[in-house]
Design an enzyme around this catalytic site. Structure first.
Site: not given
Ligand code: CP3
Length: 344
Positions: A24, A28, A37, A74, A153
Site C-alpha cells: 500500500r 492515503r 484520488r 485492487d 469478498y
Molecule cells: O500500493 C499498493 O499496495 C498497490 C495497490 C493495492 C491496493 N489494494 C490499493 C487500495 C493493492 C496491492 C491492494 C490489495 C488489496 N485490496 C488487498 C490485499 C492486501 C491486503 O490489504 O490485505 C485487499 C484485501 C484489497 C481489498 C480492499 N481494497 C479493501 C478491503 C479496501 C478497503 C480498506 C482500505 O484500506 O480502505 C480496499 C481499498 C484500497 N485499495 C485502497 C487502496 C489505496 C484505499 C482506497 C481509498 O483510496 O479510499
C-alpha cells in the site's frame, strides 16, 4: 547495467542491504495520493484511469526511492471482470453483489481470456506506462488476490472479520464453493499472464485471509490454488518471479515456497523474524515483516525494529517490507526514517 536489486534478491542472492518497498505504498498516508484520488473522483475511477493510476504508483518512488513499484489497482477488479457488482463505501470499504447460491454463480461470466482482458485492459495500460516511466533500477510488480481471499469478498459481498460467510458456503455447498475458486483461479492465471506481457517483472499473490484456513483446508484452498497459478505462470513465463503472501499462515509458512514453486514468501508481522529466518528463509527469499504500526509511532522503537529485522534476515535473500499494508494514519517522515535506517 547491474541487475535490479529486487530481482537479485528474488534470484536467491544475499545482499548487504536488502531492497525495500511497502505494501500500500501508494495510499492515503500521502497528501499527493489524496490529491490525485480527488482528481479521479473515486477509488475505482482511479484504478481504471491508466495515467492517474501510473501517477500514484510513481509518487512513493519519487518521494522515497523504493526499489520496487507495485502497480496501482485492487484485488477486487477480478470479481468485477467476472460480472460482480463492485463499489466502495468511503470510510468503510468494498461492497459487492453476493454469491450464496447456484443461481448467483450462474450469473458470473466465464473466465475466458477475452472476457478478462476486455475488462482489465486499462490495468495493462497502466503497466505499459510504468514500464516506460520508472527509473531503471526500480522493479515493476503486478499482483492479484489469491482465489480464497477473493472468494471471501465475492461470497460475503464485503470484508468480514472471520470470513464466516465463505466458511459457511464451503461447509454447506462444497461443489459450488469449489466451482467459484476454480473460476477465480482461471481468471487470475489469464490476468497475471497478461500483466507480465504488459511489463510486470514480478507478480505477487495476496492471500490476505489464508490464516483462517486450517490443516487440510489450508492445503486445498490456499496452497493448491497458489501452486496451480504459479505452475501455469511458470509454463508461460519461466523467468518471471512470483511472491506469495499467505497472510497469517503461521506454521504453514514452512515449506510454502517449496510446495507452491513461489520464488519468495511474504510474511506478516505476527511471525518473529528469527523464527522465519530459521524456518522459511532456508528455502529461499523472504519478504517482510515490519509491523505497520511502527510507521505511525516512529522514533527509536522503529529504528531498533528495522535493525533487528535486517539482522535477523541478513544470512539469506531478503526483501524488506511491512507485514501488511501501511495505514492512512502513518507519518511519511517515518517511512524516510525506516529507509535511512535500513540503508545506513
Ligand atoms: O500500493 C499498493 O499496495 C498497490 C495497490 C493495492 C491496493 N489494494 C490499493 C487500495 C493493492 C496491492 C491492494 C490489495 C488489496 N485490496 C488487498 C490485499 C492486501 C491486503 O490489504 O490485505 C485487499 C484485501 C484489497 C481489498 C480492499 N481494497 C479493501 C478491503 C479496501 C478497503 C480498506 C482500505 O484500506 O480502505 C480496499 C481499498 C484500497 N485499495 C485502497 C487502496 C489505496 C484505499 C482506497 C481509498 O483510496 O479510499
Amino acid at each position: 547495467m547491474a541487475e535490479k536489486l529486487l530481482l537479485r534478491a528474488l534470484a536467491g542472492e544475499t545482499l548487504q542491504t536488502p531492497p525495500a518497498w511497502m505494501m500500500r505504498q501508494a495510499g492515503r498516508y500521502l497528501p499527493e495520493y489524496k490529491a490525485t484520488r480527488a482528481q479521479a473522483g473515486d477509488f475505482l475511477s482511479l484504478c481504471y484511469n491508466p495515467d492517474l493510476a501510473a501517477e500514484v504508483t510513481l509518487q512513493p518512488i519519487r518521494r522515497f526511492g523504493f526499489d520496487a513499484a507495485i502497480m496501482f489497482a485492487d484485488i477486487l477488479l477480478i470479481p468485477q471482470a467476472l460480472g460482480a457488482d463492485l463499489w466502495f463505501v468511503t470510510g468503510e470499504g468494498p461492497r459487492l453483489s453476493t454469491i450464496t447460491s447456484q443461481a448467483d454463480f450462474d450469473l458470473l461470466k466465464p473466465a475466458d481470456p477475452d472476457v478478462v482482458h476486455e475488462h482489465l485492459a486499462p490495468i495493462y495500460e497502466t503497466l505499459r506506462i510504468l514500464s516506460r516511466e520508472l527509473p531503471d533500477d526500480v522493479t515493476l510488480i503486478g499482483f492479484a488476490g489469491a482465489p480464497w481471499t477473493v472468494a471471501t469478498y465475492m461470497i460475503a459481498g464485503r470484508g468480514t472479520p472471520d470470513q464466516g460467510p465463505a466458511h459457511a458456503l464451503k461447509n454447506g455447498n462444497r461443489p459450488l464453493f469449489e466451482a467459484l475458486l476454480e473460476r477465480i483461479t482461471e481468471a487470475t492465471i489469464e490476468y497475471l499472464s497478461a500483466q507480465i506481457d504488459a511489463g510486470a517483472e514480478v507478480v505477487k499473490l495476496f492471500d490476505s485471509w489464508a490464516g483462517s484456513l486450517k490443516g487440510d483446508e489450508f492445503r486445498r484452498y490456499a496452497l493448491e490454488p497458489t501452486k496451480r497459478i504459479i505452475t501455469e505462470l511458470k509454463a508461460r513465463h519461466p523467468n518471471t518471479p512470483v511472491i506469495a503472501f499467505p497472510r497469517q499462515a503461521g506454521e504453514a509458512y514452512i515449506g510454502f515456497a517449496r510446495e507452491t514453486g513461489a520464488d519468495c514468501v511474504a510474511i506478516d508481522n505476527s511471525v518473529d523474524a528469527d523464527w522465519a529466518a530459521a524456518n522459511v528463509q532456508i528455502d529461499g527469499c523472504v519478504q517482510g515483516n515490519l509491523a505497520p504500526s511502527h510507521l505511525v509511532t516512529g522514533g527509536q522503537a522503529l529504528v531498533d525494529e528495522v535493525r533487528r529485522i535486517k539482522a535477523a534476515f541478513s544470512g539469506g535473500p531478503h526483501i524488506f517490507n511491512l507485514g501488511h499494508g501501511i495505514t492512512p494514519d502513518a507519518n511519511p517522515d517515518n517511512v524516510t526514517l525506516m529507509l535511512e535506517t535500513l540503508r545506513s
